[in-house]
Design an enzyme around this catalytic site. Structure first.
Site, PDB file in Angstrom:
ATOM      1  N   ARG A  64       0.846  -1.187   0.000  1.00 12.83           N
ATOM      2  CA  ARG A  64       0.000   0.000   0.000  1.00 12.83           C
ATOM      3  C   ARG A  64       0.886   1.244   0.000  1.00 12.83           C
ATOM      4  O   ARG A  64       2.114   1.136   0.076  1.00 12.83           O
ATOM      5  CB  ARG A  64      -0.921   0.006   1.231  1.00 12.83           C
ATOM      6  CG  ARG A  64      -0.212  -0.447   2.498  1.00 12.83           C
ATOM      7  CD  ARG A  64      -0.825   0.047   3.757  1.00 12.83           C
ATOM      8  NE  ARG A  64      -0.730   1.493   3.880  1.00 12.83           N
ATOM      9  CZ  ARG A  64       0.377   2.136   4.234  1.00 12.83           C
ATOM     10  NH1 ARG A  64       1.507   1.479   4.466  1.00 12.83           N
ATOM     11  NH2 ARG A  64       0.384   3.445   4.335  1.00 12.83           N
ATOM     12  N   ASP A 253      -2.630  10.553  -1.627  1.00 13.24           N
ATOM     13  CA  ASP A 253      -2.862   9.511  -2.624  1.00 13.24           C
ATOM     14  C   ASP A 253      -3.225  10.103  -3.983  1.00 13.24           C
ATOM     15  O   ASP A 253      -3.032   9.455  -5.005  1.00 13.24           O
ATOM     16  CB  ASP A 253      -3.967   8.568  -2.148  1.00 13.24           C
ATOM     17  CG  ASP A 253      -3.467   7.663  -1.036  1.00 13.24           C
ATOM     18  OD1 ASP A 253      -3.059   6.533  -1.338  1.00 13.24           O
ATOM     19  OD2 ASP A 253      -3.464   8.100   0.124  1.00 13.24           O
ATOM     20  N   ASN A 263      -6.318  11.926   0.871  1.00  7.42           N
ATOM     21  CA  ASN A 263      -5.398  11.145   1.713  1.00  7.42           C
ATOM     22  C   ASN A 263      -6.232  10.259   2.624  1.00  7.42           C
ATOM     23  O   ASN A 263      -7.469  10.326   2.626  1.00  7.42           O
ATOM     24  CB  ASN A 263      -4.478  12.068   2.518  1.00  7.42           C
ATOM     25  CG  ASN A 263      -3.328  11.307   3.162  1.00  7.42           C
ATOM     26  OD1 ASN A 263      -2.586  10.599   2.478  1.00  7.42           O
ATOM     27  ND2 ASN A 263      -3.175  11.434   4.467  1.00  7.42           N
TER      28      ASN A 263
END
Length: 380
Positions: A64, A253, A263
Site C-alpha cells: 500500500r 494519494d 489522503n
C-alpha cells in the site's frame, strides 16, 4: 497464482526488509512484497508470480501507499511480460486495483508504454519484457531519489515556519519506507528532523479502522529510534487544544489540479483542527501524485472499503470468528460507512512539499507550474 509465504527467521533477518524487490530464481522471475497486514507482529514476505496475485495484495493492503503502488504496478507489468502473460490484461487489472491512488495507474502506464514501444520497434517479446523491467527499476530508483529531496525541502520548510527546532509533529496513516522506494514522504521529513536533532516528538495517529499508524508508523519510528507517541484519532483535538502540536505532516494519494488533497480518511478533520489552532498543515508527496486530469476535489473517486473493516478488528496471530476474518466488535448485520480516503480543500493546506520544491500558497497555477518544471527536468 497463489502467493507463497516466506517467513523471516530470527537471526537471519536483514536490518531493513525492503517493501518490494524483484528476484529471478531458476523457476522464473517473481516480485517479493513485505506483507504489511502482518506487521508489526511478524515480518512475512509474499512471493508473487503473476498480476492476479499482485492485485490481491494491493486490494488486501498487503502492499500500500501511493508511491509504492506506482512502483509495484510497474513491476507487475514487467512480471506479466517476463512470464509470457497477456500484458494488456495484466496492466488493466493492476491499474483498476485501487481507484484513488493515482500513482498506481502512472506506474502501470509507464511500464506498459515501455513494453509497447520496444515490441513495436523490435518485435521481440524478450526485449519488450526487459524494457518494461527497466522502466519499473527506473521508477523505483527515481522514487528513492525523490524521497531524499522531499525530506530536504520539508525540513527546510519546518525550520522556516518553526525556527529554533524542537518540532512536535503530528502525522496520520503511514508514509515511511513501507510506502516508498526510499524513506518515504511525510515520514521522511520527520526522520530528517530527527537526524538533525530538531524533532522533539512525533505524534502518531492510530489511523482507524486498519491502524496503519499504530501498526506501521509506530513500527518505523521505533526502528529509527525516533521519539514518538501513539494516540487514537479522536484524541488529536485535545493535543491541539493543549498547544502540543507544532505542525501536521501527511502524505497524499491524489492531488487534484486545484490543490485538493485526497489522503487516508481522517486527514480532513486534522486540517480543520490545524486551521482553527493556527498550526501548519503540510502535505508531502512526489509530483507523480499530482493529477492534472482531475480538476478538483469533487472529481476524485474515493474508494469505499468493505464494512467488515469497521465492524471487525483484525490482529495478526489472533483467532478470528467474523465474516471478514476478524473479531466482531459490532452486532451482526451492522451497516458501516468506510471510505478509505477523504479530501482536504487547498485553502486548508499550508504547503505541498514535492521533490521539485514547495508550493505555498497552494493554487492551481502553482501546481501547473510545478508539473511543467518536472516534465522539463524529466525530458532533459
Amino acid at each position: 497464482m497463489a502467493d507463497q509465504d516466506a517467513q523471516i527467521g530470527e537471526g537471519t533477518r536483514p536490518p531493513e526488509i525492503p517493501a518490494v524487490r524483484w528476484e529471478e530464481p531458476p523457476e522464473g522471475p517473481v516480485l517479493v512484497l513485505l506483507d504489511q497486514t502482518r506487521l508489526p507482529a511478524e515480518e512475512v514476505e509474499l512471493v508473487c508470480t503473476d498480476a492476479s496475485a499482485l492485485v490481491e495484495a494491493i486490494r488486501s493492503l498487503a502492499v500500500r501507499g501511493a508511491p509504492l503502488l506506482g512502483i509495484v504496478g510497474a513491476y507487475g507489468v514487467a512480471l506479466a511480460a517476463a512470464r509470457g502473460f497477456d500484458v494488456e490484461e495484466a496492466a488493466s487489472a493492476l491499474a483498476d486495483a485501487r481507484p484513488t491512488a493515482v500513482n498506481l495507474a502512472v506506474g502501470v502506464r509507464r511500464a506498459r508504454a515501455a513494453h509497447r514501444d520496444a515490441l513495436a520497434r523490435t518485435g521481440d517479446a524478450r526485449e519488450a519484457a526487459e524494457a518494461a523491467l527497466a522502466a519499473a527499476r527506473a521508477l523505483h530508483r527515481e522514487d528513492a531519489e525523490a524521497s531524499v529531496r522531499m525530506a530536504g525541502h520539508g525540513l527546510a520548510l519546518l525550520d522556516e515556519l518553526l525556527p529554533g527546532g524542537g518540532h512536535r509533529v503530528l502525522t496520520h496513516c503511514n508514509t515511511g519506507s513501507l510506502v516508498s522506494g526510499g524513506e518515504g514522504t511525510a515520514f521522511a521529513v520527520a526522520l530528517a528532523a530527527h537526524r538533525a536533532g530538531r524533532l522533539r516528538r512525533l505524534w502518531v495517529d492510530e489511523t482507524r479502522p486498519l491502524l496503519q499508524g499504530a501498526r506501521l508508523t509506530a513500527y518505523e519510528a521505533a526502528r529509527t529510534g525516533m521519539a514518538y507517541t501513539l494516540l487514537t484519532d479522536n484524541a488529536a483535538g485535545s493535543l491541539f487544544a493543549a498547544g502540543e502540536v507544532d505542525a501536521v505532516l501527511i502524505g497524499a494519494d491524489r492531488i487534484a489540479a486545484d490543490g485538493s488533497v485526497a489522503n487516508k480518511v481522517g486527514s480532513y478533520p486534522l486540517a480543520v483542527l490545524a486551521r482553527y489552532h493556527h498550526v501548519p498543515f503540510i502535505v508531502v508527496a512526489p509530483v507523480t501524485t499530482v493529477d492534472p486530469d482531475t480538476p478538483d476535489g469533487a472529481s476524485i473517486e474515493v474508494e469505499q472499503r468493505p464494512g467488515y473493516e469497521v465492524t471487525e478488528v483484525t490482529a495478526p496471530q489472533v483467532p478470528v470468528t467474523g465474516a471478514g476474518g476478524g473479531i466482531p466488535v459490532a452486532p451482526l448485520g451492522t451497516q458501516a460507512y468506510n471510505p478509505a480516503f477523504d479530501v482536504t480543500p487547498p485553502e486548508l493546506v499550508t504547503a505541498i512539499v514535492t521533490e521539485e520544491g514547495v508550493i505555498s500558497p497552494v493554487t492551481s497555477e502553482a501546481l501547473a507550474g510545478l508539473c511543467a518544471r518536472s516534465r522539463q527536468v524529466t525530458i532533459s
